[in-house]
Design an enzyme around this catalytic site. Structure first.
Site, short mmCIF file in Angstrom:
data_model
loop_
_atom_site.label_atom_id
_atom_site.label_comp_id
_atom_site.label_asym_id
_atom_site.label_seq_id
_atom_site.Cartn_x
_atom_site.Cartn_y
_atom_site.Cartn_z
N GLY A 54 -7.28 7.15 -27.28
CA GLY A 54 -7.14 8.60 -27.38
C GLY A 54 -5.81 8.99 -28.03
N ARG A 73 -2.22 16.53 -25.56
CA ARG A 73 -1.39 17.37 -24.69
C ARG A 73 0.07 16.92 -24.64
NH1 ARG A 73 -5.76 16.84 -19.90
NH2 ARG A 73 -6.37 15.09 -21.23
N SER A 116 -7.25 2.79 -17.47
CA SER A 116 -6.79 3.72 -18.51
C SER A 116 -5.36 3.40 -18.90
CB SER A 116 -6.82 5.16 -17.98
OG SER A 116 -8.10 5.67 -18.13
N GLY A 117 -5.11 3.41 -20.20
CA GLY A 117 -3.76 3.14 -20.69
C GLY A 117 -2.74 4.18 -20.27
N LYS A 156 33.08 -5.29 -29.59
CA LYS A 156 31.84 -5.65 -30.29
C LYS A 156 31.99 -7.06 -30.82
CE LYS A 156 31.35 -5.54 -34.45
NZ LYS A 156 31.34 -5.37 -35.92
N ALA A 213 48.62 -2.36 -24.70
CA ALA A 213 47.90 -1.09 -24.84
C ALA A 213 47.73 -0.75 -26.30
CB ALA A 213 48.67 0.02 -24.12
N ASN A 218 38.96 -4.88 -38.43
CA ASN A 218 38.03 -5.93 -38.85
C ASN A 218 37.29 -5.60 -40.14
OD1 ASN A 218 36.75 -3.85 -37.41
ND2 ASN A 218 34.99 -5.14 -36.94
N SER A 270 52.38 -3.44 -27.43
CA SER A 270 51.58 -2.22 -27.53
C SER A 270 51.41 -1.83 -28.99
CB SER A 270 52.27 -1.08 -26.80
OG SER A 270 52.35 -1.41 -25.43
C1 UD1 Z 1 -10.94 10.82 -17.62
C2 UD1 Z 1 -12.30 10.89 -16.92
C3 UD1 Z 1 -12.18 11.76 -15.68
C4 UD1 Z 1 -11.13 11.20 -14.76
C5 UD1 Z 1 -9.80 11.02 -15.50
C6 UD1 Z 1 -8.84 10.24 -14.62
C7 UD1 Z 1 -14.00 10.71 -18.67
C8 UD1 Z 1 -15.00 11.43 -19.50
N1 UD1 Z 1 -13.29 11.45 -17.83
O1 UD1 Z 1 -10.59 12.15 -18.02
O2 UD1 Z 1 -13.43 11.82 -14.97
O3 UD1 Z 1 -10.96 12.05 -13.64
O4 UD1 Z 1 -9.99 10.27 -16.71
O5 UD1 Z 1 -7.57 10.11 -15.19
O6 UD1 Z 1 -13.91 9.50 -18.77
N2 UD1 Z 1 -9.83 7.14 -24.51
C9 UD1 Z 1 -10.32 6.25 -25.43
N3 UD1 Z 1 -11.24 6.66 -26.35
C10 UD1 Z 1 -11.71 7.94 -26.38
C11 UD1 Z 1 -11.21 8.86 -25.42
C12 UD1 Z 1 -10.28 8.43 -24.49
O7 UD1 Z 1 -9.92 5.08 -25.45
O8 UD1 Z 1 -12.53 8.24 -27.24
C13 UD1 Z 1 -8.81 6.69 -23.55
C14 UD1 Z 1 -7.54 7.52 -23.59
O9 UD1 Z 1 -6.61 6.94 -24.49
C15 UD1 Z 1 -7.06 7.43 -22.15
C16 UD1 Z 1 -8.34 7.25 -21.34
O10 UD1 Z 1 -9.34 6.84 -22.25
O11 UD1 Z 1 -6.22 6.31 -21.95
C17 UD1 Z 1 -8.78 8.52 -20.64
O12 UD1 Z 1 -8.93 9.55 -21.60
P1 UD1 Z 1 -8.47 11.03 -21.33
O13 UD1 Z 1 -8.79 11.85 -22.51
O14 UD1 Z 1 -7.08 11.05 -20.82
O15 UD1 Z 1 -9.51 11.40 -20.15
P2 UD1 Z 1 -9.33 12.49 -19.02
O16 UD1 Z 1 -9.57 13.84 -19.58
O17 UD1 Z 1 -8.04 12.26 -18.32
CA CA Z 2 -6.13 11.09 -18.74
#
Ligand code: UD1
Ligand code: CA
Length: 475
Positions: free
Chosen positions: A13, A17, A106-107, A356, A385, A391, A410
């Protein structure tokens, strides 16, 4: 516990935000990108496969992680958006005969630790269900998917905030975004997930509802510590999650025998190591791979980046990067140690000193107002001092070599390249351009000449002239 496990980390993603040039999952807390914490935890769970799904700024994300996480495989998500599609491409990249469990993380959720995830996997395996969700009951569920349960209390489905009715939105049990599925379950159900929802995305969160439709069961594991589920979607959450991580790290070191006077203003990166009986005073940052040996006192107001501090050393009001500080040495206040500074045991770098690429031998002192760069200094040396190594000649940097037991006067300027032999001395204000042999005294300042009566004659009527006459007539 290791069993037959694949871990998929979602990191494709954009993180809109965050309003950032940097991809969200690369924003650092505790000295590591958000997704780096997830990868560190994943690595400790000993999975057969670790996959990171990337798309937004994929090259930057991959470049930031490959060196530190050589076991991770990066999977590219295509143009189909959504967490469901992200997991689908990752599952397709697993060996076709992989039939174990798939842990989805999730990352942007860096606080789920090894203990929490091991327990979660254990619950999943004990339940025998094809899917287990991690859920939490929170006061403010806004932004999260809601867990909708059926009449007998089992999980029925997940509804995303944007698709929820008012009744559904009022539910306070949320989907934490961490799941375990059997691989076969994902292979069966992800192709059935559509994009008919408010965001036009393939939702991973549709899979539980599809399982239930087919009469199957979805287990839920409610975590008691809701902070492990906290995700980062904006900068306010970044600060909150960063502080929670720091609290955890500080507490860990306190329990290992480190005194931390003020946890709220002490920041310790995940890679730093501290020995028992280290004391950390307020407003101190121990960053990156800094290591601090037993009995050392650090702070207040100190930042150490990738430094090594020896036993019983004292470092106060100091900024240091890639510096080695020997046992029982003292540094500060107001010292600036740049990369390549190596201070020997019992040495001293004092107030308003910058160093350094400088090796400063055992017991040697640079106590006040100095710059020491590109220098090798022996043992038992004392730089007076405001001694400065010059250098840089506008083109090249040159080295200064100082033998054992040298004492400079000094305000000595050492114009490099230059060498002072063992035991040599310089007079105050010396500008040393030529080597000084061992044991020699280098004087470069013209002898002093006093013009007696000059002030009374040329500045008559001033306070200075009056004071001089009083002193002279009293004699
Ligand atoms: C998601 C969940 C939600 C949950 C929340 C918890 C879904 C649809 N919703 O919402 O139910 O409560 O996490 O934190 O799963 N990502 C991808 N590919 C994409 C979209 C997102 O890899 O196409 C990754 C993002 O980088 C992120 C993670 O998935 O690390 C979650 O995506 P994000 O958009 O943050 O989901 P939330 O709206 O938080
Ligand atoms: Ca999220």
């Amino acid at each position: 516990m290791t069993g037959n496990l694949a871990i998929i980390i979602l990191a494709a993603g954009q993180g809109t935000r965050m309003k950032s040039r940097l991809p969200k999952v690369l924003h650092p807390i505790g000295g590591r990108p958000l997704v780096g914490h997830v990868l560190t935890t994943a690595t400790r769970l000993a999975a057969q496969h670790i996959e990171v799904v990337v798309r937004h700024e994929r090259d930057q994300v991959v470049a930031a992680l490959t060196a530190d996480y050589p076991d991770a495989v990066f999977i590219d998500q295509d143009d189909v958006p959504g967490t469901g599609r992200a997991v689908q491409v990752a599952v397709e990249a697993l060996p076709a005969d992989f039939d174990g469990d798939v842990l989805v993380l999730s990352g942007d959720c860096p606080l789920a630790d090894v203990d929490t995830l091991s327990a979660f996997l254990g619950e999943h395996r004990a339940s025998g269900a094809p899917a287990t969700l991690m859920t939490a009951v929170v006061d403010d569920p806004r932004g999260y998917g809601r867990v909708i349960r059926d009449a007998d209390g089992g999980v029925d489905r997940i509804v995303e905030q944007k698709d929820a009715t008012d009744d559904e939105a009022a539910v306070r049990e949320i989907n934490a975004g961490m799941y375990v599925f059997r691989a076969a379950t994902l292979r069966t159900y992800l192709p059935q997930v559509g994009v008919e929802n408010a965001q036009g995305e393939m939702y991973l969160t549709d899979v539980p509802g599809l399982l239930r439709r087919d009469g199957d069961r979805v287990a839920a594991s409610i975590v008691s510590d809701v902070t492990v589920t906290y995700g980062v979607n904006d900068r306010a959450q970044l600060a909150l999650v960063g502080r929670l991580l720091n609290q955890r790290i500080v507490r860990r070191w306190q329990l290992e025998g480190v005194t931390v006077i003020d946890p709220a203003t002490t920041w310790i990166d995940d890679d730093a190591t501290l020995a028992p009986d280290v004391t950390i005073l307020p407003n101190t940052q121990i960053l990156r791979a800094t290591s601090i040996s037993a009995g050392a006192t650090i702070g207040p107001d100190t930042t150490l980046v990738d430094c090594e501090v020896g036993e019983d050393a004292t470092v106060r009001r100091t900024d240091a990067t890639l510096a080695v500080i020997g046992a029982e040495a003292t540094v500060g206040p107001f010292s600036f140690l740049r990369p390549g500074t190596v201070l020997g045991a019992k040495g001293k770098i004092g107030a308003y000193v910058e160093t350094k690429n400088a090796e400063i031998g055992e017991g040697s002192k640079v106590p006040h107002l100095s710059y020491v760069g590109d220098a090798t200094i022996g043992r038992g040396v004392n730089l007076g001092a405001s001694t400065i190594t010059a250098n840089y000649d506008d083109v090249n940097k040159h080295r200064t070599e100082i033998g054992d037991e040298v004492h400079t006067g000094s305000h000595t300027v050492l114009v490099a390249p230059v060498r002072l032999g063992a035991g040599a001395k310089t007079g105050a204000g010396a500008v040393v351009r030529k080597d000084v042999p061992a044991g020699a005294l280098a004087m470069t300042v013209a002898p002093q000449r006093n013009i007696e009566g000059w002030v009374e004659k040329n500045r008559a009527g001033t306070g200075a002239a009056d004071a001089a006459s009083r002193e002279n007539s009293a004699e």
